[in-house]
Design a protein around this motif. Structure first.
Motif, PDB file in Angstrom:
ATOM      1  N   LYS A 267       0.835  -1.069   0.105  1.00  0.00           N
ATOM      2  CA  LYS A 267      -0.017  -0.087   0.100  1.00  0.00           C
ATOM      3  C   LYS A 267       0.987   1.121  -0.037  1.00  0.00           C
ATOM      4  CE  LYS A 267      -3.539  -2.522   2.652  1.00  0.00           C
ATOM      5  NZ  LYS A 267      -4.247  -2.670   3.743  1.00  0.00           N
ATOM      6  N   PHE A 268       0.441   2.130  -0.817  1.00  0.00           N
ATOM      7  CA  PHE A 268       1.192   3.393  -0.775  1.00  0.00           C
ATOM      8  C   PHE A 268      -0.150   4.433  -0.372  1.00  0.00           C
ATOM      9  CE2 PHE A 268       3.732   0.946  -3.522  1.00  0.00           C
ATOM     10  CZ  PHE A 268       4.897   1.584  -3.114  1.00  0.00           C
ATOM     11  N   ALA A 269      -0.113   5.211   0.654  1.00  0.00           N
ATOM     12  CA  ALA A 269      -1.328   6.100   0.986  1.00  0.00           C
ATOM     13  C   ALA A 269      -0.770   7.525   0.941  1.00  0.00           C
ATOM     14  CB  ALA A 269      -1.651   5.862   2.231  1.00  0.00           C
ATOM     15  N   GLY A 270      -1.597   8.355   0.844  1.00  0.00           N
ATOM     16  CA  GLY A 270      -1.544   9.871   0.692  1.00  0.00           C
ATOM     17  C   GLY A 270      -0.771  10.403  -0.530  1.00  0.00           C
ATOM     18  N   LEU A 271      -1.023   9.833  -1.680  1.00  0.00           N
ATOM     19  CA  LEU A 271      -0.107  10.335  -2.987  1.00  0.00           C
ATOM     20  C   LEU A 271      -0.910  11.538  -3.411  1.00  0.00           C
ATOM     21  CD1 LEU A 271       0.573   6.884  -4.584  1.00  0.00           C
ATOM     22  CD2 LEU A 271       2.147   8.163  -3.413  1.00  0.00           C
ATOM     23  N   GLY A 272      -0.377  12.596  -3.957  1.00  0.00           N
ATOM     24  CA  GLY A 272      -0.804  13.569  -4.325  1.00  0.00           C
ATOM     25  C   GLY A 272      -1.388  13.591  -5.870  1.00  0.00           C
ATOM     26  N   ASN A 273      -0.671  12.681  -6.644  1.00  0.00           N
ATOM     27  CA  ASN A 273      -0.789  12.656  -8.248  1.00  0.00           C
ATOM     28  C   ASN A 273      -1.159  10.867  -8.357  1.00  0.00           C
ATOM     29  OD1 ASN A 273       1.696  11.624  -7.347  1.00  0.00           O
ATOM     30  ND2 ASN A 273       2.745  12.101  -9.449  1.00  0.00           N
ATOM     31  N   LYS A 274      -2.111  10.343  -7.479  1.00  0.00           N
ATOM     32  CA  LYS A 274      -2.625   9.017  -7.525  1.00  0.00           C
ATOM     33  C   LYS A 274      -2.833   8.608  -8.978  1.00  0.00           C
ATOM     34  CE  LYS A 274      -6.697   7.352  -5.976  1.00  0.00           C
ATOM     35  NZ  LYS A 274      -7.756   7.051  -4.996  1.00  0.00           N
ATOM     36  N   LYS A 275      -3.869   9.416  -9.569  1.00  0.00           N
ATOM     37  CA  LYS A 275      -4.366   9.155 -10.966  1.00  0.00           C
ATOM     38  C   LYS A 275      -3.232   8.924 -11.989  1.00  0.00           C
ATOM     39  CE  LYS A 275      -8.875  11.329 -10.268  1.00  0.00           C
ATOM     40  NZ  LYS A 275      -9.734  12.217 -10.795  1.00  0.00           N
ATOM     41  N   GLU A 276      -2.329   9.650 -11.836  1.00  0.00           N
ATOM     42  CA  GLU A 276      -1.087   9.586 -12.696  1.00  0.00           C
ATOM     43  C   GLU A 276      -0.367   8.401 -12.495  1.00  0.00           C
ATOM     44  OE1 GLU A 276       2.996  12.093 -13.921  1.00  0.00           O
ATOM     45  OE2 GLU A 276       1.982  12.729 -12.306  1.00  0.00           O
ATOM     46  N   ILE A 277      -0.355   8.125 -11.507  1.00  0.00           N
ATOM     47  CA  ILE A 277       0.642   6.924 -11.187  1.00  0.00           C
ATOM     48  C   ILE A 277      -0.246   5.696 -11.437  1.00  0.00           C
ATOM     49  CG2 ILE A 277       1.490   5.450  -9.141  1.00  0.00           C
ATOM     50  CD1 ILE A 277       2.724   8.225  -8.087  1.00  0.00           C
ATOM     51  N   TYR A 278      -1.440   5.582 -11.030  1.00  0.00           N
ATOM     52  CA  TYR A 278      -2.341   4.526 -11.361  1.00  0.00           C
ATOM     53  C   TYR A 278      -2.450   4.240 -12.765  1.00  0.00           C
ATOM     54  CZ  TYR A 278      -6.503   1.536 -11.340  1.00  0.00           C
ATOM     55  OH  TYR A 278      -7.246   0.558 -11.777  1.00  0.00           O
ATOM     56  N   ARG A 279      -2.328   5.331 -13.576  1.00  0.00           N
ATOM     57  CA  ARG A 279      -2.539   5.280 -15.151  1.00  0.00           C
ATOM     58  C   ARG A 279      -1.325   4.663 -15.713  1.00  0.00           C
ATOM     59  NH1 ARG A 279      -0.281   7.745 -18.785  1.00  0.00           N
ATOM     60  NH2 ARG A 279      -0.004   9.601 -17.246  1.00  0.00           N
TER      61      ARG A 279
END
Length: 179
Positions: free
Chosen positions: A109-121
């Motif tokens: 788990k990685f929590a508290g990411l500001g650019n979660k959508k970019e990393i997920y993509r």
């Protein structure tokens, strides 16, 4: 190996908020302890300081870098991670601005990411690309056509074991021989 960085994590606002809440709860605990003569410290610890401290720990140290070859960084609770893309089996998002990466040995788990959508993509695109290359490489081979003798032997075995009747065998024999 031409490894390129595709995305790097940015600290999310949630990590900052949790840290500020923790600091405020410590200040509140100290002031309540002073005004109550130390009697109210335990309830303040249980109700405010411990939960906000845990949230601050969960979200503060998270760092993540996605490259064309691997994902590495520091996961929740300070866990160091270095995962080759080939070991990642799934990705999902979670609350608290987080991403969960699935591997054969568990979830990270990685929590508290500001650019979660970019990393997920980025990770999702890498997984899809890997799946396409594996699909293109592994093409099912068509079974070699059985010879007429092999087909007849197969049907003869079925006849001898009582699975088919003599009439069915004769019909199949004519089909195989093209009569």
């Amino acid at each position: 190996m031409n490894e390129k960085v595709l995305a790097e994590s940015k600290r999310g606002i949630l990590g900052r908020i949790c840290l500020i809440l923790f600091i405020l709860s410590v200040i509140m605990g100290i002031s309540v302890s002073i005004t109550s003569g130390g009697k109210a410290l335990l309830p303040v610890l249980v109700a405010y300081i411990v939960p906000t401290g845990l949230l601050a720990l969960l979200t503060a140290p998270v760092e993540m870098t996605v490259t064309t070859e691997r994902v590495y960084g520091t996961g929740s609770w300070g866990k160091k991670v270095d995962l080759p893309i080939d070991t990642i089996s799934s990705i999902s998002s979670s609350i608290l601005g987080g991403i969960i990466i699935g591997t054969s040995s568990g979830r990270i788990k990685f929590a508290g990411l500001g650019n979660k959508k970019e990393i997920y993509r980025c990770i999702s695109d890498l997984l899809v690309a890997r799946q396409k290359t594996h699909t293109a490489v592994v093409q099912p081979q068509a079974p070699a056509p059985a010879s007429a003798a092999d087909e007849l032997a197969k049907y003869k075995n079925l006849l001898d074991s009582g699975v088919i009747t003599q009439a069915e065998f004769d019909t199949k024999k004519k089909e195989v021989l093209g009569l």
